[in-house]
Design a protein around this motif. Structure first.
Motif, PDB file in Angstrom:
ATOM      1  N   GLN A   8      -3.105  -1.290  -0.931  1.00 40.93           N
ATOM      2  CA  GLN A   8      -3.757  -1.912  -2.079  1.00 40.93           C
ATOM      3  C   GLN A   8      -4.936  -1.055  -2.537  1.00 40.93           C
ATOM      4  O   GLN A   8      -5.585  -0.397  -1.731  1.00 40.93           O
ATOM      5  N   ASN A   9      -5.182  -1.070  -3.809  1.00 37.40           N
ATOM      6  CA  ASN A   9      -6.402  -0.464  -4.376  1.00 37.40           C
ATOM      7  C   ASN A   9      -6.574   1.023  -4.059  1.00 37.40           C
ATOM      8  O   ASN A   9      -7.666   1.470  -3.726  1.00 37.40           O
ATOM      9  N   HIS A  10      -5.509   1.764  -4.161  1.00 35.01           N
ATOM     10  CA  HIS A  10      -5.598   3.216  -3.997  1.00 35.01           C
ATOM     11  C   HIS A  10      -4.941   3.848  -5.212  1.00 35.01           C
ATOM     12  O   HIS A  10      -3.898   3.403  -5.672  1.00 35.01           O
ATOM     13  N   SER A  11      -5.529   4.900  -5.726  1.00 36.47           N
ATOM     14  CA  SER A  11      -5.023   5.492  -6.971  1.00 36.47           C
ATOM     15  C   SER A  11      -3.654   6.159  -6.816  1.00 36.47           C
ATOM     16  O   SER A  11      -2.860   6.145  -7.742  1.00 36.47           O
ATOM     17  N   ARG A  12      -3.358   6.713  -5.650  1.00 37.38           N
ATOM     18  CA  ARG A  12      -2.083   7.428  -5.494  1.00 37.38           C
ATOM     19  C   ARG A  12      -1.147   6.786  -4.478  1.00 37.38           C
ATOM     20  O   ARG A  12       0.039   6.657  -4.733  1.00 37.38           O
ATOM     21  N   CYS A  54      -4.859   4.422   9.202  1.00 37.10           N
ATOM     22  CA  CYS A  54      -4.473   3.543   8.092  1.00 37.10           C
ATOM     23  C   CYS A  54      -5.465   2.403   7.881  1.00 37.10           C
ATOM     24  O   CYS A  54      -5.708   1.999   6.742  1.00 37.10           O
ATOM     25  N   GLU A  55      -6.056   1.922   8.952  1.00 35.23           N
ATOM     26  CA  GLU A  55      -7.063   0.877   8.787  1.00 35.23           C
ATOM     27  C   GLU A  55      -8.322   1.450   8.133  1.00 35.23           C
ATOM     28  O   GLU A  55      -8.889   0.849   7.216  1.00 35.23           O
ATOM     29  N   GLN A  56      -8.741   2.626   8.557  1.00 38.83           N
ATOM     30  CA  GLN A  56      -9.938   3.243   7.989  1.00 38.83           C
ATOM     31  C   GLN A  56      -9.727   3.695   6.546  1.00 38.83           C
ATOM     32  O   GLN A  56     -10.589   3.481   5.694  1.00 38.83           O
ATOM     33  N   GLN A  57      -8.591   4.324   6.258  1.00 46.93           N
ATOM     34  CA  GLN A  57      -8.360   4.886   4.925  1.00 46.93           C
ATOM     35  C   GLN A  57      -7.856   3.870   3.907  1.00 46.93           C
ATOM     36  O   GLN A  57      -8.195   3.961   2.728  1.00 46.93           O
ATOM     37  N   TYR A  58      -7.017   2.926   4.362  1.00 47.59           N
ATOM     38  CA  TYR A  58      -6.340   2.027   3.420  1.00 47.59           C
ATOM     39  C   TYR A  58      -6.546   0.543   3.715  1.00 47.59           C
ATOM     40  O   TYR A  58      -5.941  -0.305   3.063  1.00 47.59           O
ATOM     41  N   ASN A  59      -7.377   0.235   4.721  1.00 45.12           N
ATOM     42  CA  ASN A  59      -7.678  -1.144   5.088  1.00 45.12           C
ATOM     43  C   ASN A  59      -6.420  -1.933   5.472  1.00 45.12           C
ATOM     44  O   ASN A  59      -6.297  -3.114   5.166  1.00 45.12           O
ATOM     45  N   ILE A  60      -5.476  -1.271   6.131  1.00 43.35           N
ATOM     46  CA  ILE A  60      -4.262  -1.942   6.592  1.00 43.35           C
ATOM     47  C   ILE A  60      -4.518  -2.492   7.993  1.00 43.35           C
ATOM     48  O   ILE A  60      -4.754  -1.734   8.934  1.00 43.35           O
ATOM     49  N   LYS A  61      -4.462  -3.801   8.095  1.00 42.30           N
ATOM     50  CA  LYS A  61      -4.641  -4.493   9.381  1.00 42.30           C
ATOM     51  C   LYS A  61      -3.269  -4.674  10.037  1.00 42.30           C
ATOM     52  O   LYS A  61      -2.235  -4.489   9.411  1.00 42.30           O
ATOM     53  N   GLU A  62      -3.276  -5.083  11.296  1.00 42.17           N
ATOM     54  CA  GLU A  62      -2.018  -5.279  12.039  1.00 42.17           C
ATOM     55  C   GLU A  62      -1.062  -6.202  11.297  1.00 42.17           C
ATOM     56  O   GLU A  62       0.137  -5.932  11.225  1.00 42.17           O
ATOM     57  N   LYS A  63      -1.550  -7.267  10.721  1.00 36.55           N
ATOM     58  CA  LYS A  63      -0.668  -8.213  10.022  1.00 36.55           C
ATOM     59  C   LYS A  63      -0.070  -7.622   8.739  1.00 36.55           C
ATOM     60  O   LYS A  63       0.875  -8.179   8.192  1.00 36.55           O
TER      61      LYS A  63
END
Length: 114
Positions: A8-12, A54-63
């Motif tokens: 979410q919320n990433h330009s590319r 992925c959590e740091q760069q794109y805020n993707i959590k385990e769920k």
């Protein structure tokens, strides 16, 4: 093992996929939400490194990760659906040309340019 997550919320970057092979883990990057070839991949030795990145760069959590089936034999690892390089199975790969398994039949497809 494969897992996919929407970004979410990433330009590319629109989504990412993790694929485990016998040597380690690959992280595939996509600039489209729909199933397609990745535009980049990176190798990692541990899955924890991928999850941290992925959590740091794109805020993707385990769920946010969804398990998906492993690729079919001779198919591309970065596609969700069974897709393979045309004629690769007979030793004459037509690089850049793909075929997709649709209702048990291999059908030529042309991937759209970005």
């Amino acid at each position: 093992m494969r897992r996919v997550a929407q970004v979410q919320n990433h330009s590319r970057i629109k989504r990412v996929m993790v694929y485990r092979d016998e040597d380690g883990f690959y992280l595939f990057f996509y600039d489209k939400a729909e199933d397609c070839s990745s535009f980049e991949d990176r190798y990692y030795s541990t899955i924890e490194d991928i999850y941290d990145f992925c959590e740091q760069q794109y805020n993707i959590k385990e769920k946010g990760w969804q398990d998906i089936a492993d690729p079919e034999p001779d198919c591309q690892h970065d596609w969700i659906t069974p897709v393979r390089i045309k004629d690769r199975i007979i030793g004459k790969p037509q690089w850049g040309r793909y075929e997709k398994l649709v209702n048990g039949v291999w059908v030529d497809i042309k991937e759209m340019d970005s």
